[in-house]
Design a protein around this motif. Structure first.
Motif, PDB file in Angstrom:
ATOM      1  N   LEU A 261     -11.880  -9.162  49.377  1.00 30.70           N
ATOM      2  CA  LEU A 261     -13.046  -8.888  50.217  1.00 30.70           C
ATOM      3  C   LEU A 261     -14.284  -8.580  49.385  1.00 30.70           C
ATOM      4  N   ALA A 262     -14.093  -8.114  48.157  1.00 32.43           N
ATOM      5  CA  ALA A 262     -15.232  -7.872  47.268  1.00 32.43           C
ATOM      6  C   ALA A 262     -15.879  -9.187  46.857  1.00 32.43           C
ATOM      7  N   GLU A 263     -15.090 -10.256  46.837  1.00 28.66           N
ATOM      8  CA  GLU A 263     -15.610 -11.571  46.462  1.00 28.66           C
ATOM      9  C   GLU A 263     -16.338 -12.240  47.619  1.00 28.66           C
ATOM     10  N   LYS A 264     -15.734 -12.158  48.829  1.00 30.28           N
ATOM     11  CA  LYS A 264     -16.356 -12.750  50.015  1.00 30.28           C
ATOM     12  C   LYS A 264     -15.640 -12.253  51.264  1.00 30.28           C
ATOM     13  N   PRO A 265     -16.275 -12.343  52.422  1.00 32.06           N
ATOM     14  CA  PRO A 265     -15.630 -11.933  53.672  1.00 32.06           C
ATOM     15  C   PRO A 265     -14.523 -12.930  54.061  1.00 32.06           C
ATOM     16  N   TYR A 266     -13.506 -12.426  54.710  1.00 32.18           N
ATOM     17  CA  TYR A 266     -12.389 -13.240  55.195  1.00 32.18           C
ATOM     18  C   TYR A 266     -12.025 -12.795  56.597  1.00 32.18           C
ATOM     19  N   ASN A 267     -11.343 -13.682  57.335  1.00 33.59           N
ATOM     20  CA  ASN A 267     -10.661 -13.229  58.537  1.00 33.59           C
ATOM     21  C   ASN A 267      -9.214 -12.947  58.153  1.00 33.59           C
ATOM     22  N   ALA A 268      -8.454 -12.331  59.046  1.00 40.46           N
ATOM     23  CA  ALA A 268      -7.089 -11.913  58.712  1.00 40.46           C
ATOM     24  C   ALA A 268      -6.199 -13.101  58.374  1.00 40.46           C
ATOM     25  N   ASN A 269      -6.352 -14.180  59.094  1.00 42.60           N
ATOM     26  CA  ASN A 269      -5.527 -15.359  58.832  1.00 42.60           C
ATOM     27  C   ASN A 269      -5.817 -15.944  57.451  1.00 42.60           C
ATOM     28  N   GLN A 270      -7.071 -16.014  57.075  1.00 47.67           N
ATOM     29  CA  GLN A 270      -7.430 -16.520  55.750  1.00 47.67           C
ATOM     30  C   GLN A 270      -6.828 -15.642  54.655  1.00 47.67           C
ATOM     31  N   LEU A 271      -6.885 -14.325  54.839  1.00 46.47           N
ATOM     32  CA  LEU A 271      -6.293 -13.418  53.852  1.00 46.47           C
ATOM     33  C   LEU A 271      -4.780 -13.630  53.757  1.00 46.47           C
ATOM     34  N   ALA A 272      -4.135 -13.793  54.888  1.00 46.31           N
ATOM     35  CA  ALA A 272      -2.689 -14.016  54.888  1.00 46.31           C
ATOM     36  C   ALA A 272      -2.335 -15.278  54.106  1.00 46.31           C
ATOM     37  N   ILE A 273      -3.130 -16.317  54.264  1.00 48.14           N
ATOM     38  CA  ILE A 273      -2.875 -17.572  53.553  1.00 48.14           C
ATOM     39  C   ILE A 273      -3.141 -17.408  52.057  1.00 48.14           C
ATOM     40  N   VAL A 274      -4.287 -16.849  51.718  1.00 47.41           N
ATOM     41  CA  VAL A 274      -4.670 -16.693  50.314  1.00 47.41           C
ATOM     42  C   VAL A 274      -3.675 -15.797  49.567  1.00 47.41           C
ATOM     43  N   LEU A 275      -3.225 -14.741  50.218  1.00 44.79           N
ATOM     44  CA  LEU A 275      -2.319 -13.793  49.574  1.00 44.79           C
ATOM     45  C   LEU A 275      -0.848 -14.156  49.755  1.00 44.79           C
ATOM     46  N   ASN A 276      -0.594 -15.210  50.535  1.00 46.23           N
ATOM     47  CA  ASN A 276       0.777 -15.655  50.805  1.00 46.23           C
ATOM     48  C   ASN A 276       1.615 -14.497  51.373  1.00 46.23           C
ATOM     49  N   MET A 277       1.031 -13.842  52.392  1.00 46.02           N
ATOM     50  CA  MET A 277       1.689 -12.708  53.037  1.00 46.02           C
ATOM     51  C   MET A 277       1.717 -12.922  54.540  1.00 46.02           C
ATOM     52  N   ASP A 278       2.542 -12.136  55.197  1.00 44.42           N
ATOM     53  CA  ASP A 278       2.667 -12.187  56.643  1.00 44.42           C
ATOM     54  C   ASP A 278       1.372 -11.699  57.307  1.00 44.42           C
ATOM     55  N   TYR A 279       0.954 -12.389  58.363  1.00 40.33           N
ATOM     56  CA  TYR A 279      -0.269 -12.047  59.091  1.00 40.33           C
ATOM     57  C   TYR A 279      -0.223 -10.599  59.596  1.00 40.33           C
ATOM     58  N   LYS A 280       0.913 -10.175  60.146  1.00 32.29           N
ATOM     59  CA  LYS A 280       1.024  -8.819  60.682  1.00 32.29           C
ATOM     60  C   LYS A 280       0.886  -7.769  59.579  1.00 32.29           C
TER      61      LYS A 280
END
Length: 81
Positions: A21-40
């Protein structure tokens, strides 16, 4: 903020979320994809960060975008490993 990163289970996950988030804003789904983690899991950690006023969310069309709060943005690099 130190407690949420260093002193609590999930602190490493929250640190990685903050780093992105320090690099750029994300939505939760984008973060889940980028971090390869579960959305919940991402939503859980985002809610903790929002509750502690570290992250803010803003409505954008049909979803929320997550940003660092203004007070945290200036000092975020002190807390990210």
């Amino acid at each position: 903020m130190c407690y949420l990163i260093d002193g609590d289970r999930g602190g490493r996950t929250r640190a990685v979320i903050l780093k992105h988030l320090a690099e750029k804003p994300y939505n939760a789904n984008q973060l889940a994809i980028v971090l390869n983690m579960d959305y919940k899991t991402i939503k859980h950690h985002l809610n903790i960060l929002i509750k502690n006023e570290i992250v803010v969310k803003k409505k954008n069309e049909n979803y929320f975008i997550y940003y660092l709060s203004e007070s945290v943005e200036a000092n975020i690099m002190d807390f990210i490993p």
